[in-house]
Scaffold this motif. Structure first.
Motif, mmCIF file in Angstrom:
data_model
loop_
_atom_site.group_PDB
_atom_site.id
_atom_site.type_symbol
_atom_site.label_atom_id
_atom_site.label_comp_id
_atom_site.label_asym_id
_atom_site.label_seq_id
_atom_site.Cartn_x
_atom_site.Cartn_y
_atom_site.Cartn_z
ATOM 1 N N SER A 154 17.995 -46.599 -99.588
ATOM 2 C CA SER A 154 19.406 -46.215 -99.532
ATOM 3 C C SER A 154 20.215 -47.027 -100.532
ATOM 4 O O SER A 154 19.936 -48.207 -100.766
ATOM 5 C CB SER A 154 19.968 -46.438 -98.129
ATOM 6 N N LYS B 12 24.184 -40.360 -92.634
ATOM 7 C CA LYS B 12 23.205 -39.935 -91.633
ATOM 8 C C LYS B 12 21.823 -39.730 -92.250
ATOM 9 O O LYS B 12 20.803 -40.089 -91.662
ATOM 10 C CB LYS B 12 23.684 -38.640 -90.967
ATOM 11 N N GLU B 13 21.795 -39.143 -93.464
ATOM 12 C CA GLU B 13 20.521 -38.899 -94.146
ATOM 13 C C GLU B 13 19.980 -40.141 -94.839
ATOM 14 O O GLU B 13 18.916 -40.097 -95.458
ATOM 15 C CB GLU B 13 20.692 -37.775 -95.166
ATOM 16 N N LYS B 14 20.733 -41.255 -94.774
ATOM 17 C CA LYS B 14 20.339 -42.547 -95.342
ATOM 18 C C LYS B 14 20.199 -42.524 -96.858
ATOM 19 O O LYS B 14 19.408 -43.271 -97.435
ATOM 20 C CB LYS B 14 19.045 -43.046 -94.690
ATOM 21 N N ASN B 15 20.983 -41.643 -97.503
ATOM 22 C CA ASN B 15 21.074 -41.714 -98.964
ATOM 23 C C ASN B 15 21.914 -42.926 -99.374
ATOM 24 O O ASN B 15 21.668 -43.534 -100.411
ATOM 25 C CB ASN B 15 21.710 -40.436 -99.520
ATOM 26 N N ARG C 246 29.763 -38.673 -94.194
ATOM 27 C CA ARG C 246 29.011 -38.845 -92.952
ATOM 28 C C ARG C 246 27.600 -38.268 -93.067
ATOM 29 O O ARG C 246 26.640 -38.842 -92.556
ATOM 30 C CB ARG C 246 29.757 -38.164 -91.802
ATOM 31 N N GLU C 247 27.490 -37.133 -93.758
ATOM 32 C CA GLU C 247 26.181 -36.493 -93.914
ATOM 33 C C GLU C 247 25.228 -37.388 -94.702
ATOM 34 O O GLU C 247 24.066 -37.546 -94.334
ATOM 35 C CB GLU C 247 26.364 -35.152 -94.624
ATOM 36 N N HIS C 248 25.732 -38.005 -95.760
ATOM 37 C CA HIS C 248 24.864 -38.849 -96.593
ATOM 38 C C HIS C 248 24.541 -40.173 -95.913
ATOM 39 O O HIS C 248 23.474 -40.742 -96.138
ATOM 40 C CB HIS C 248 25.519 -39.082 -97.950
ATOM 41 N N LYS D 157 30.286 -43.430 -89.800
ATOM 42 C CA LYS D 157 29.082 -43.315 -88.963
ATOM 43 C C LYS D 157 29.292 -42.388 -87.773
ATOM 44 O O LYS D 157 28.328 -41.893 -87.189
ATOM 45 C CB LYS D 157 28.667 -44.699 -88.454
ATOM 46 N N GLN E 224 24.161 -46.444 -97.658
ATOM 47 C CA GLN E 224 24.352 -47.337 -96.520
ATOM 48 C C GLN E 224 25.640 -48.123 -96.754
ATOM 49 O O GLN E 224 25.776 -48.817 -97.747
ATOM 50 C CB GLN E 224 23.165 -48.297 -96.395
#
Length: 339
Positions: free
Chosen positions: A259, A297-300, A293-295, A274, A302
């Motif tokens: 990330s 959540k997808e851990k692209n 939030r999507e990124h 988050k 941090q």
């Protein structure tokens, strides 16, 4: 092959070797890790076009480049001298900061008007200087808001930037060799910094190694109702650019395996990014900013909290005292050519 994420960049891979070409109108820079690929590219280009090989890059579009075994130093000293000479400031007394601490400029300032064409020309000249000078990006952004009807106070502020440039014209960015190509970002925002429309200023910068290579300072398009919202919007711009950089680096054979860390100094904004539920504090925020939030959540990316005095992006969002500015310049990898 043309890079899908940056149309001015071309990439060639062959048996584990890589050749990169960056194109600007009729100028190009190329680099690679295989001498034969570089020679073949030169030969093919000279056969197809009328080309001049200038050798190892020393000067490109007003940017001076000095390369040696210790690293690469880029600056715009000659360009800065030209600006100072053009606007008759080559003998001015230097100052320690580009903008006085606590400065608040307004479109409705009193005082005499200044010739708009002259003011616009100076702003445009300083804009290009920010290519290697993140330390003046914020102050140049502020004075560029008054190009339609500049007043004497705005002219005084822009002349202070020139006085700062006079004392730091040999300043540049030094890129040393590194084995860690991990992308790292810093994001920050002031709150309601513009006294006319009460909009905030977003700022972010990215590192690979010890030196910043990309920065951004711009007024937000919305009026934020809290510092949390202002920081959240700034972080969304930063994350958007982080995703683009991750994709670009992947094309350049430097994929980011983990990330990308983005450091901000507002815990509420981190929690908001988050939290997938649109609660009272976020339901009024434009939906375009919630993609963060999507990124997360997808851990692209941090989001990581950083204390205020370590927030390097402060230099892009507000005027600073000389000790703080000097500290952040050092942390960004800025050095004087004479050092």
């Amino acid at each position: 092959m043309r890079c899908p994420y940056e149309p001015a960049v071309y990439v060639k891979e062959k048996q584990g070797n890589i050749l990169l070409v960056a194109l600007y109108v009729d100028d190009l820079i190329f680099m690679g890790n295989n001498e034969e690929m570089i020679k073949d590219f030169k030969k093919e280009m000279t056969q197809e076009f009328e080309m001049t090989d200038l050798g190892l890059m020393r000067f490109f579009l007003g940017i001076e480049v000095k390369q040696d075994k210790s690293g690469i130093f880029i600056s715009q000293e000659a360009y800065a001298n030209n600006i100072l000479k053009k606007f008759r400031m080559e003998h001015c007394n230097p100052v320690g900061t580009p903008m006085e601490l606590g400065t608040k400029l307004s479109k409705f300032e009193g005082g005499n008007s200044v010739e708009a064409n002259l003011y616009q020309s100076l702003v445009g000249s300083l804009r290009y200087l920010t290519c290697t000078r993140p330390d003046i990006a914020y102050s140049v952004g502020v004075v560029s808001r008054f190009m339609e009807a500049p007043k004497q106070s705005h002219w005084k502020a822009i002349k202070r930037i020139l006085r700062y440039v006079q004392g730091t014209k040999s300043l540049g960015l030094f890129y040393s060799r590194t084995t860690d190509y991990k992308l790292l970002g810093y994001s920050d925002s002031d709150w309601c910094g513009d006294v006319d429309d009460r909009k905030s200023t977003s700022g972010y910068l990215f590192f690979m190694g010890d030196t910043a290579f990309m920065w951004y300072s711009k007024k937000q398009p919305i009026v934020s109702l809290s510092t949390c919202e202002a920081e959240y919007v700034a972080a969304s711009y930063c994350v958007c650019h982080a995703i683009w950089l991750r994709r670009l680096l992947s094309e350049l054979n430097c994929p980011q395996q983990k990330s990308t860390e983005v450091r901000i100094n507002n815990k509420s904004a981190i929690e908001l990014a988050k939290n997938p539920v649109h609660h009272e504090r976020s339901k009024h925020i434009d939906v375009r900013f919630h993609f963060i939030r999507e990124h997360v959540k997808e851990k692209n990316v941090q989001l990581r909290h950083v204390v205020s005095h370590d927030q390097i992006a402060d230099v892009l969002t507000k005027p600073l005292s000389k000790p703080m500015l000097d500290t952040y310049k050092r942390l960004m990898g800025m050095k004087d050519r004479k050092e």
